[in-house]
Design a protein around this motif. Structure first.
Motif, PDB file in Angstrom:
ATOM      1  N   MET A  11      19.671 -17.222 230.067  1.00  0.00           N
ATOM      2  CA  MET A  11      20.378 -18.477 229.888  1.00  0.00           C
ATOM      3  C   MET A  11      19.622 -19.563 230.672  1.00  0.00           C
ATOM      4  SD  MET A  11      24.368 -19.416 230.745  1.00  0.00           S
ATOM      5  CE  MET A  11      24.961 -18.044 229.810  1.00  0.00           C
ATOM      6  N   THR A  12      19.370 -20.675 230.011  1.00  0.00           N
ATOM      7  CA  THR A  12      18.640 -21.755 230.673  1.00  0.00           C
ATOM      8  C   THR A  12      19.580 -22.575 231.550  1.00  0.00           C
ATOM      9  OG1 THR A  12      19.032 -23.412 228.969  1.00  0.00           O
ATOM     10  CG2 THR A  12      17.122 -21.960 228.648  1.00  0.00           C
ATOM     11  N   LYS A  13      18.996 -23.372 232.415  1.00  0.00           N
ATOM     12  CA  LYS A  13      19.780 -24.254 233.281  1.00  0.00           C
ATOM     13  C   LYS A  13      20.570 -25.259 232.439  1.00  0.00           C
ATOM     14  CE  LYS A  13      21.000 -25.661 237.355  1.00  0.00           C
ATOM     15  NZ  LYS A  13      21.998 -24.914 238.085  1.00  0.00           N
ATOM     16  N   ASP A  14      19.976 -25.776 231.364  1.00  0.00           N
ATOM     17  CA  ASP A  14      20.703 -26.695 230.480  1.00  0.00           C
ATOM     18  C   ASP A  14      21.933 -26.028 229.878  1.00  0.00           C
ATOM     19  OD1 ASP A  14      19.110 -28.894 230.908  1.00  0.00           O
ATOM     20  OD2 ASP A  14      17.953 -28.667 229.068  1.00  0.00           O
ATOM     21  N   THR A  15      21.787 -24.777 229.458  1.00  0.00           N
ATOM     22  CA  THR A  15      22.922 -24.050 228.898  1.00  0.00           C
ATOM     23  C   THR A  15      23.995 -23.856 229.961  1.00  0.00           C
ATOM     24  OG1 THR A  15      21.505 -22.920 227.307  1.00  0.00           O
ATOM     25  CG2 THR A  15      23.641 -21.916 227.754  1.00  0.00           C
ATOM     26  N   GLU A  16      23.590 -23.455 231.150  1.00  0.00           N
ATOM     27  CA  GLU A  16      24.545 -23.283 232.243  1.00  0.00           C
ATOM     28  C   GLU A  16      25.279 -24.589 232.540  1.00  0.00           C
ATOM     29  OE1 GLU A  16      22.372 -21.766 235.568  1.00  0.00           O
ATOM     30  OE2 GLU A  16      21.943 -19.860 234.586  1.00  0.00           O
ATOM     31  N   ASN A  17      24.539 -25.688 232.574  1.00  0.00           N
ATOM     32  CA  ASN A  17      25.153 -26.992 232.848  1.00  0.00           C
ATOM     33  C   ASN A  17      26.117 -27.401 231.739  1.00  0.00           C
ATOM     34  OD1 ASN A  17      23.748 -27.237 235.252  1.00  0.00           O
ATOM     35  ND2 ASN A  17      22.137 -28.494 234.367  1.00  0.00           N
ATOM     36  N   ALA A  18      25.736 -27.136 230.497  1.00  0.00           N
ATOM     37  CA  ALA A  18      26.609 -27.480 229.378  1.00  0.00           C
ATOM     38  C   ALA A  18      27.911 -26.698 229.443  1.00  0.00           C
ATOM     39  CB  ALA A  18      25.888 -27.226 228.052  1.00  0.00           C
ATOM     40  N   ILE A  19      27.827 -25.423 229.773  1.00  0.00           N
ATOM     41  CA  ILE A  19      29.029 -24.596 229.901  1.00  0.00           C
ATOM     42  C   ILE A  19      29.865 -25.071 231.095  1.00  0.00           C
ATOM     43  CG2 ILE A  19      29.857 -22.264 230.415  1.00  0.00           C
ATOM     44  CD1 ILE A  19      27.439 -21.266 228.677  1.00  0.00           C
ATOM     45  N   ALA A  20      29.212 -25.397 232.200  1.00  0.00           N
ATOM     46  CA  ALA A  20      29.935 -25.906 233.369  1.00  0.00           C
ATOM     47  C   ALA A  20      30.645 -27.224 233.050  1.00  0.00           C
ATOM     48  CB  ALA A  20      28.975 -26.089 234.543  1.00  0.00           C
ATOM     49  N   ALA A  21      30.106 -27.988 232.111  1.00  0.00           N
ATOM     50  CA  ALA A  21      30.712 -29.264 231.721  1.00  0.00           C
ATOM     51  C   ALA A  21      31.854 -29.074 230.723  1.00  0.00           C
ATOM     52  CB  ALA A  21      29.650 -30.190 231.128  1.00  0.00           C
ATOM     53  N   GLY A  22      32.095 -27.842 230.290  1.00  0.00           N
ATOM     54  CA  GLY A  22      33.222 -27.566 229.422  1.00  0.00           C
ATOM     55  C   GLY A  22      32.879 -27.106 228.026  1.00  0.00           C
ATOM     56  N   MET A  23      31.595 -27.012 227.707  1.00  0.00           N
ATOM     57  CA  MET A  23      31.224 -26.520 226.378  1.00  0.00           C
ATOM     58  C   MET A  23      31.439 -25.017 226.315  1.00  0.00           C
ATOM     59  SD  MET A  23      27.762 -28.444 225.216  1.00  0.00           S
ATOM     60  CE  MET A  23      27.710 -30.210 225.009  1.00  0.00           C
ATOM     61  N   THR A  24      31.714 -24.549 225.114  1.00  0.00           N
ATOM     62  CA  THR A  24      31.772 -23.107 224.901  1.00  0.00           C
ATOM     63  C   THR A  24      30.323 -22.591 224.864  1.00  0.00           C
ATOM     64  OG1 THR A  24      31.641 -23.267 222.493  1.00  0.00           O
ATOM     65  CG2 THR A  24      33.858 -23.362 223.486  1.00  0.00           C
ATOM     66  N   PRO A  25      30.135 -21.296 225.028  1.00  0.00           N
ATOM     67  CA  PRO A  25      28.767 -20.767 224.914  1.00  0.00           C
ATOM     68  C   PRO A  25      28.118 -21.098 223.570  1.00  0.00           C
ATOM     69  CG  PRO A  25      30.165 -19.157 225.991  1.00  0.00           C
ATOM     70  CD  PRO A  25      31.076 -20.270 225.522  1.00  0.00           C
ATOM     71  N   ARG A  26      28.884 -21.076 222.489  1.00  0.00           N
ATOM     72  CA  ARG A  26      28.310 -21.416 221.171  1.00  0.00           C
ATOM     73  C   ARG A  26      27.922 -22.884 221.108  1.00  0.00           C
ATOM     74  NH1 ARG A  26      32.217 -19.214 216.694  1.00  0.00           N
ATOM     75  NH2 ARG A  26      30.841 -20.517 215.472  1.00  0.00           N
ATOM     76  N   GLU A  27      28.749 -23.773 221.662  1.00  0.00           N
ATOM     77  CA  GLU A  27      28.398 -25.198 221.695  1.00  0.00           C
ATOM     78  C   GLU A  27      27.148 -25.415 222.532  1.00  0.00           C
ATOM     79  OE1 GLU A  27      32.907 -27.017 221.252  1.00  0.00           O
ATOM     80  OE2 GLU A  27      32.083 -26.642 223.237  1.00  0.00           O
ATOM     81  N   ALA A  28      27.067 -24.727 223.658  1.00  0.00           N
ATOM     82  CA  ALA A  28      25.889 -24.842 224.519  1.00  0.00           C
ATOM     83  C   ALA A  28      24.639 -24.344 223.797  1.00  0.00           C
ATOM     84  CB  ALA A  28      26.107 -24.071 225.825  1.00  0.00           C
TER      85      ALA A  28
END
Length: 77
Positions: free
Chosen positions: A1-18
């Motif tokens: 998992m990339t840092k961008d993906t981790e940040n997107a999930i931390a911001a409230g995105m689902t894993p699929r949205e990320a």
């Protein structure tokens, strides 16, 4: 998992949205590199960047829509 993906999930995105967020970013980068060495009409770069930013805006708004309860399908009126 990339840092961008981790940040997107931390911001409230689902894993699929990320995952889609990452794919849109990759696609934008690939497209812009594709056209680096080829002639473009004057507005091409601006238009394609705008299009990718529109998609990113929709994705970024999805956690807010969920938080506000607007993603519910039942009629609450």
């Amino acid at each position: 998992m990339t840092k961008d993906t981790e940040n997107a999930i931390a911001a409230g995105m689902t894993p699929r949205e990320a995952e889609v967020w990452e794919a849109v970013g990759r696609a934008a980068g690939l497209y812009l590199r594709l056209t680096e060495d080829e002639p473009q009409h004057g507005m091409e770069r601006e238009e394609i960047c705008h299009a990718f930013h529109v998609v990113q805006g929709w994705l970024a708004g999805r956690p807010f829509v969920r938080a506000m309860g607007y993603d519910k399908t039942e009629d609450e009126s």
